[in-house]
Design a protein around this motif. Structure first.
Motif, PDB file in Angstrom:
ATOM      1  N   ASP A   1      -6.429  -4.619   3.725  1.00 48.35           N
ATOM      2  CA  ASP A   1      -5.966  -3.243   3.884  1.00 48.35           C
ATOM      3  C   ASP A   1      -4.523  -3.157   3.378  1.00 48.35           C
ATOM      4  O   ASP A   1      -3.585  -3.190   4.165  1.00 48.35           O
ATOM      5  CB  ASP A   1      -6.059  -2.828   5.355  1.00 48.35           C
ATOM      6  N   PRO A   2      -4.338  -3.059   2.043  1.00 49.34           N
ATOM      7  CA  PRO A   2      -2.975  -3.014   1.497  1.00 49.34           C
ATOM      8  C   PRO A   2      -2.218  -1.768   1.977  1.00 49.34           C
ATOM      9  O   PRO A   2      -2.815  -0.814   2.502  1.00 49.34           O
ATOM     10  CB  PRO A   2      -3.212  -2.949  -0.024  1.00 49.34           C
ATOM     11  N   GLU A   3      -0.925  -1.790   1.771  1.00 51.44           N
ATOM     12  CA  GLU A   3      -0.103  -0.634   2.121  1.00 51.44           C
ATOM     13  C   GLU A   3      -0.562   0.582   1.298  1.00 51.44           C
ATOM     14  O   GLU A   3      -1.018   0.433   0.158  1.00 51.44           O
ATOM     15  CB  GLU A   3       1.369  -0.918   1.843  1.00 51.44           C
ATOM     16  N   PRO A   4      -0.473   1.792   1.864  1.00 50.74           N
ATOM     17  CA  PRO A   4      -0.891   2.993   1.115  1.00 50.74           C
ATOM     18  C   PRO A   4      -0.106   3.135  -0.191  1.00 50.74           C
ATOM     19  O   PRO A   4       1.061   2.755  -0.280  1.00 50.74           O
ATOM     20  CB  PRO A   4      -0.561   4.137   2.080  1.00 50.74           C
ATOM     21  N   VAL A   5      -0.787   3.681  -1.195  1.00 45.01           N
ATOM     22  CA  VAL A   5      -0.170   3.891  -2.510  1.00 45.01           C
ATOM     23  C   VAL A   5       0.145   5.375  -2.677  1.00 45.01           C
ATOM     24  O   VAL A   5      -0.714   6.229  -2.425  1.00 45.01           O
ATOM     25  CB  VAL A   5      -1.116   3.422  -3.629  1.00 45.01           C
ATOM     26  N   ASP A   6       1.354   5.665  -3.071  1.00 44.24           N
ATOM     27  CA  ASP A   6       1.759   7.055  -3.281  1.00 44.24           C
ATOM     28  C   ASP A   6       1.200   7.547  -4.615  1.00 44.24           C
ATOM     29  O   ASP A   6       1.502   7.000  -5.676  1.00 44.24           O
ATOM     30  CB  ASP A   6       3.283   7.169  -3.269  1.00 44.24           C
ATOM     31  N   CYS A   7       0.362   8.586  -4.552  1.00 45.99           N
ATOM     32  CA  CYS A   7      -0.294   9.107  -5.762  1.00 45.99           C
ATOM     33  C   CYS A   7       0.235  10.478  -6.160  1.00 45.99           C
ATOM     34  O   CYS A   7      -0.438  11.217  -6.894  1.00 45.99           O
ATOM     35  CB  CYS A   7      -1.803   9.186  -5.543  1.00 45.99           C
ATOM     36  N   VAL A   8       1.413  10.836  -5.695  1.00 51.71           N
ATOM     37  CA  VAL A   8       1.939  12.156  -5.987  1.00 51.71           C
ATOM     38  C   VAL A   8       2.090  12.335  -7.500  1.00 51.71           C
ATOM     39  O   VAL A   8       2.624  11.488  -8.206  1.00 51.71           O
ATOM     40  CB  VAL A   8       3.295  12.388  -5.277  1.00 51.71           C
ATOM     41  N   GLY A   9       1.520  13.431  -8.016  1.00 55.58           N
ATOM     42  CA  GLY A   9       1.625  13.771  -9.434  1.00 55.58           C
ATOM     43  C   GLY A   9       0.697  13.012 -10.351  1.00 55.58           C
ATOM     44  O   GLY A   9       0.719  13.235 -11.562  1.00 55.58           O
TER      45      GLY A   9
END
Length: 388
Positions: free
Chosen positions: A254-262
């Motif tokens: 369960d890796p750290e969340p990835v920011d997908c903004v934009g």
């Protein structure tokens, strides 16, 4: 005297719907193999006894397969000259006096000592008193059973005493699993004059007092455990030393969340490929969390790409986290057999908050509970005697 402390094996747990060439659930088979490997590790350690602190089975009415797997591995321990002490947990204990415990099948086995009748029981092995308080029907019952132990110890002082219980101590209550029968254990139970306190229910390995430990589960069951090191505990009752014995490499990721903004859907697909390659998802249980995701980009993701990635893992969960989503918490999958009771409690709670008009309150509770009972029964009937 040395003992191995283990707990929460949850034999019979299945998930994800993937089956092997014999039609058996792959996740369930993985747990059986892991349990057998744990027993093999214990035999090599050659302790004077094994303590299992509850939730041997995932269901209170296990199918034939988990019962057989458990019996076979019990026999391996006994043949190796290692006696076993077991208590029932909230998963494998019936929730009424009228029901029969699955542990009834193992009563009378030489070298096997089981406490599962909702009452304090004591077993003496190698000059050590094992004080067992299994799952109790009401949270208030634990104090009464604990007092029975105290009375016995006052009248029969011993050099070595081990307490075995299943539940969540007050200090960890914020980490509760929200399962049926999850009971809180008072801090006063963690007596300093006991040689050791073996606890079950909490799935992480944790020392909660000088002489009190959770051994943790021997497998991964939810993503909140993904960073845990699974294992058992080897306890020297004479010195008080506790050694953490690892069992397996992590297979839940369960890796750290990835920011997908934009990011566009194509960019997100490439990101998923890259992360999957970096963490190594082949045959593993994986959750990839995508934060600040555009709903339009998420809807446009290629199902072919997603399907290819999911085909590599035993289970791959892609979890979108949108800005406007409410906060959530992770719960343990519920056994359908507990559904009627949980639904009744929900309706009673709604009634207490005046969410259901008083004029139809009893009718709604009665009808809703009966409906859930029929749904639960149909679900069990359709899945009963699934491929073993």
């Amino acid at each position: 005297m040395k003992i191995v402390h283990m707990a929460d094996s949850h034999l019979g747990f299945s998930a994800y719907g993937r089956v092997d060439r014999l039609g058996r659930n792959q996740r369930e088979e993985m747990i059986y193999r892991g349990f057998a490997e744990t027993v093999e590790k214990i035999i090599k350690l050659a302790p004077d006894a094994v303590v299992h602190a509850g939730d041997v089975f995932h269901h209170v009415r296990p199918r034939i397969r988990p019962l057989v797997v458990f019996k076979q591995n019990l026999e391996r321990l006994i043949e190796a000259g290692i006696p076993v002490i077991i208590i029932s947990g909230n998963h494998d204990a019936p929730k009424s006096y009228a029901a029969l415990s699955p542990f009834t099948l193992f009563e009378g086995m030489e070298g096997v000592h089981i406490a599962h009748h909702y009452l304090y029981e004591r077993f003496e092995l190698g000059g050590c008193q094992f004080h067992c308080i299994p799952f109790c029907l009401g949270p208030e019952d634990y104090l009464e059973e604990f007092q029975k132990m105290q009375k016995f110890r006052m009248e029969n002082p011993s050099g070595r005493d081990v307490l075995v219980m299943h539940g969540l101590v007050e200090a960890l209550w914020d980490r509760r699993l929200r399962t049926v029968g999850e009971h809180e254990l008072k801090e006063s139970f963690l007596k300093g004059d006991l040689s050791y306190i073996a606890l079950g229910h909490y799935h992480g390995q944790a020392q909660v007092a000088r002489n009190a430990w959770y051994s943790g589960s021997v497998e991964y069951f939810r993503f909140s455990e993904a960073k845990d090191d699974k294992g058992i505990l080897l306890v020297d009752l004479d010195s008080g030393y506790v050694e953490q014995i690892p069992l397996m490499e992590r297979y839940m990721i369960d890796p750290e969340p990835v920011d997908c903004v934009g990011l566009s859907s194509a960019e997100i697909e490439e990101l998923l490929r890259r992360i999957s390659a970096e963490v190594g998802i082949e045959g593993k249980i994986v959750r990839l969390r995508l934060r600040n995701l555009s709903r339009e980009a998420y809807r446009s993701l290629s199902q072919k790409v997603i399907g290819e990635l999911k085909g590599q893992a035993l289970h791959l969960e892609i979890l979108p986290e949108f800005r406007d989503d409410p906060a959530s918490f992770e719960t343990e999958p519920m056994d359908s057999r507990e559904l009627p009771l949980e639904f009744k409690r929900f309706l009673e709670g709604e009634a207490a908050r005046e969410g259901i008009p008083a004029s139809i309150r009893e009718e709604v509770i009665s009808y809703g509970t009966d409906l859930m009972s029929r749904i639960s029964e149909r679900s069990r009937t359709e899945s009963f005697d699934a491929p073993q």
